[in-house]
Design a protein around this motif. Structure first.
Motif, PDB file in Angstrom:
ATOM      1  N   TYR A   1      78.839 -19.762  -9.720  1.00  0.00           N
ATOM      2  CA  TYR A   1      78.447 -18.536  -9.040  1.00  0.00           C
ATOM      3  C   TYR A   1      77.078 -18.661  -8.371  1.00  0.00           C
ATOM      4  O   TYR A   1      76.617 -17.720  -7.731  1.00  0.00           O
ATOM      5  CB  TYR A   1      78.460 -17.362 -10.027  1.00  0.00           C
ATOM      6  CG  TYR A   1      79.832 -17.151 -10.612  1.00  0.00           C
ATOM      7  CD1 TYR A   1      80.846 -16.557  -9.854  1.00  0.00           C
ATOM      8  CD2 TYR A   1      80.139 -17.592 -11.895  1.00  0.00           C
ATOM      9  CE1 TYR A   1      82.120 -16.393 -10.371  1.00  0.00           C
ATOM     10  CE2 TYR A   1      81.416 -17.420 -12.418  1.00  0.00           C
ATOM     11  CZ  TYR A   1      82.397 -16.826 -11.652  1.00  0.00           C
ATOM     12  OH  TYR A   1      83.662 -16.672 -12.159  1.00  0.00           O
ATOM     13  N   GLN A   2      76.453 -19.826  -8.533  1.00  0.00           N
ATOM     14  CA  GLN A   2      75.126 -20.035  -7.950  1.00  0.00           C
ATOM     15  C   GLN A   2      75.072 -21.310  -7.098  1.00  0.00           C
ATOM     16  O   GLN A   2      74.032 -21.964  -7.020  1.00  0.00           O
ATOM     17  CB  GLN A   2      74.076 -20.111  -9.057  1.00  0.00           C
ATOM     18  CG  GLN A   2      73.924 -18.816  -9.831  1.00  0.00           C
ATOM     19  CD  GLN A   2      72.668 -18.861 -10.666  1.00  0.00           C
ATOM     20  OE1 GLN A   2      71.559 -18.876 -10.126  1.00  0.00           O
ATOM     21  NE2 GLN A   2      72.836 -18.904 -11.979  1.00  0.00           N
TER      22      GLN A   2
ATOM     23  N   ILE B   1      77.173 -27.391 -12.653  1.00  0.00           N
ATOM     24  CA  ILE B   1      76.410 -26.259 -12.109  1.00  0.00           C
ATOM     25  C   ILE B   1      77.149 -24.950 -12.366  1.00  0.00           C
ATOM     26  O   ILE B   1      78.352 -24.942 -12.633  1.00  0.00           O
ATOM     27  CB  ILE B   1      76.135 -26.442 -10.601  1.00  0.00           C
ATOM     28  CG1 ILE B   1      77.440 -26.510  -9.801  1.00  0.00           C
ATOM     29  CG2 ILE B   1      75.290 -27.689 -10.358  1.00  0.00           C
ATOM     30  CD1 ILE B   1      77.263 -26.537  -8.286  1.00  0.00           C
ATOM     31  N   ASP B   2      76.412 -23.872 -12.260  1.00  0.00           N
ATOM     32  CA  ASP B   2      77.010 -22.541 -12.354  1.00  0.00           C
ATOM     33  C   ASP B   2      77.762 -22.283 -11.042  1.00  0.00           C
ATOM     34  O   ASP B   2      77.149 -22.245  -9.977  1.00  0.00           O
ATOM     35  CB  ASP B   2      75.898 -21.505 -12.543  1.00  0.00           C
ATOM     36  CG  ASP B   2      76.403 -20.072 -12.631  1.00  0.00           C
ATOM     37  OD1 ASP B   2      77.557 -19.793 -12.235  1.00  0.00           O
ATOM     38  OD2 ASP B   2      75.619 -19.217 -13.072  1.00  0.00           O
TER      39      ASP B   2
ATOM     40  N   ASN C   1      82.419 -26.572 -10.216  1.00  0.00           N
ATOM     41  CA  ASN C   1      81.160 -26.605 -10.958  1.00  0.00           C
ATOM     42  C   ASN C   1      80.575 -28.012 -11.104  1.00  0.00           C
ATOM     43  O   ASN C   1      79.709 -28.228 -11.939  1.00  0.00           O
ATOM     44  CB  ASN C   1      81.338 -25.977 -12.339  1.00  0.00           C
ATOM     45  CG  ASN C   1      82.239 -26.806 -13.237  1.00  0.00           C
ATOM     46  OD1 ASN C   1      83.103 -27.554 -12.768  1.00  0.00           O
ATOM     47  ND2 ASN C   1      82.058 -26.673 -14.532  1.00  0.00           N
TER      48      ASN C   1
ATOM     49  N   ALA D   1      72.252 -21.287  -4.519  1.00  0.00           N
ATOM     50  CA  ALA D   1      70.927 -21.575  -5.090  1.00  0.00           C
ATOM     51  C   ALA D   1      70.777 -23.069  -5.346  1.00  0.00           C
ATOM     52  O   ALA D   1      69.725 -23.656  -5.061  1.00  0.00           O
ATOM     53  CB  ALA D   1      70.719 -20.789  -6.381  1.00  0.00           C
ATOM     54  N   PHE D   2      71.827 -23.703  -5.859  1.00  0.00           N
ATOM     55  CA  PHE D   2      71.776 -25.143  -6.089  1.00  0.00           C
ATOM     56  C   PHE D   2      71.633 -25.894  -4.760  1.00  0.00           C
ATOM     57  O   PHE D   2      70.904 -26.885  -4.676  1.00  0.00           O
ATOM     58  CB  PHE D   2      73.027 -25.614  -6.843  1.00  0.00           C
ATOM     59  CG  PHE D   2      73.002 -27.085  -7.139  1.00  0.00           C
ATOM     60  CD1 PHE D   2      72.223 -27.598  -8.166  1.00  0.00           C
ATOM     61  CD2 PHE D   2      73.749 -27.965  -6.381  1.00  0.00           C
ATOM     62  CE1 PHE D   2      72.185 -28.959  -8.428  1.00  0.00           C
ATOM     63  CE2 PHE D   2      73.730 -29.328  -6.630  1.00  0.00           C
ATOM     64  CZ  PHE D   2      72.942 -29.827  -7.661  1.00  0.00           C
TER      65      PHE D   2
ATOM     66  N   LYS E   1      68.781 -20.999 -13.931  1.00  0.00           N
ATOM     67  CA  LYS E   1      69.866 -21.599 -14.719  1.00  0.00           C
ATOM     68  C   LYS E   1      71.107 -21.951 -13.886  1.00  0.00           C
ATOM     69  O   LYS E   1      72.235 -21.805 -14.347  1.00  0.00           O
ATOM     70  CB  LYS E   1      70.245 -20.698 -15.889  1.00  0.00           C
ATOM     71  CG  LYS E   1      69.145 -20.520 -16.908  1.00  0.00           C
ATOM     72  CD  LYS E   1      69.589 -19.613 -18.032  1.00  0.00           C
ATOM     73  CE  LYS E   1      68.643 -19.490 -19.172  1.00  0.00           C
ATOM     74  NZ  LYS E   1      67.292 -19.266 -19.011  1.00  0.00           N
ATOM     75  N   PHE E   2      70.904 -22.426 -12.655  1.00  0.00           N
ATOM     76  CA  PHE E   2      72.064 -22.834 -11.858  1.00  0.00           C
ATOM     77  C   PHE E   2      72.532 -24.245 -12.209  1.00  0.00           C
ATOM     78  O   PHE E   2      73.623 -24.633 -11.837  1.00  0.00           O
ATOM     79  CB  PHE E   2      71.831 -22.683 -10.347  1.00  0.00           C
ATOM     80  CG  PHE E   2      70.544 -23.247  -9.826  1.00  0.00           C
ATOM     81  CD1 PHE E   2      70.382 -24.602  -9.639  1.00  0.00           C
ATOM     82  CD2 PHE E   2      69.504 -22.401  -9.502  1.00  0.00           C
ATOM     83  CE1 PHE E   2      69.204 -25.122  -9.141  1.00  0.00           C
ATOM     84  CE2 PHE E   2      68.316 -22.897  -8.995  1.00  0.00           C
ATOM     85  CZ  PHE E   2      68.167 -24.265  -8.822  1.00  0.00           C
TER      86      PHE E   2
END
Length: 101
Positions: free
Chosen positions: A13-14, A10-11, A48, A17-18, A86-87
């Protein structure tokens, strides 16, 4: 019983959101006949990598879930959100047979 184990990249920084996405999928899997064992998000170590596991009574039940999910409005919306934001960078799915008492 068949258990699907998913490893996500995963991103970092997100993560929030995930996590929102994950909480919604738990309900979807349950609503479509499965049992969700939860998502496991980064806490210490790699920032990540995330995991989830969910089970169905049989592989046929899992396949039915997959067919239903592509036509389910909530599922389609979640996939669109993940694609847009795009997470999720990538994921890999494995199927396992649990050993339970």
């Amino acid at each position: 019983m068949i258990t699907c184990h998913v490893k996500y990249v995963i991103d970092p920084y997100q993560v929030a959101a995930f996590e929102r996405y994950s909480r919604q999928w738990i309900g979807v899997v349950t609503r479509l006949g499965g049992y969700h064992h939860g998502y496991f998000l980064p806490a210490e170590g790699a920032n990540n990598i995330a995991y989830c596991m969910f089970s169905f009574a049989s592989l046929a039940d899992y396949e039915r879930y997959r067919q239903q999910s592509v036509q389910d409005a909530e599922c389609v919306g979640l996939v669109e959100e993940a694609t847009e934001l795009k997470f999720i960078v990538s994921y890999e799915r494995s199927f396992m047979r649990p050993v339970l008492e």
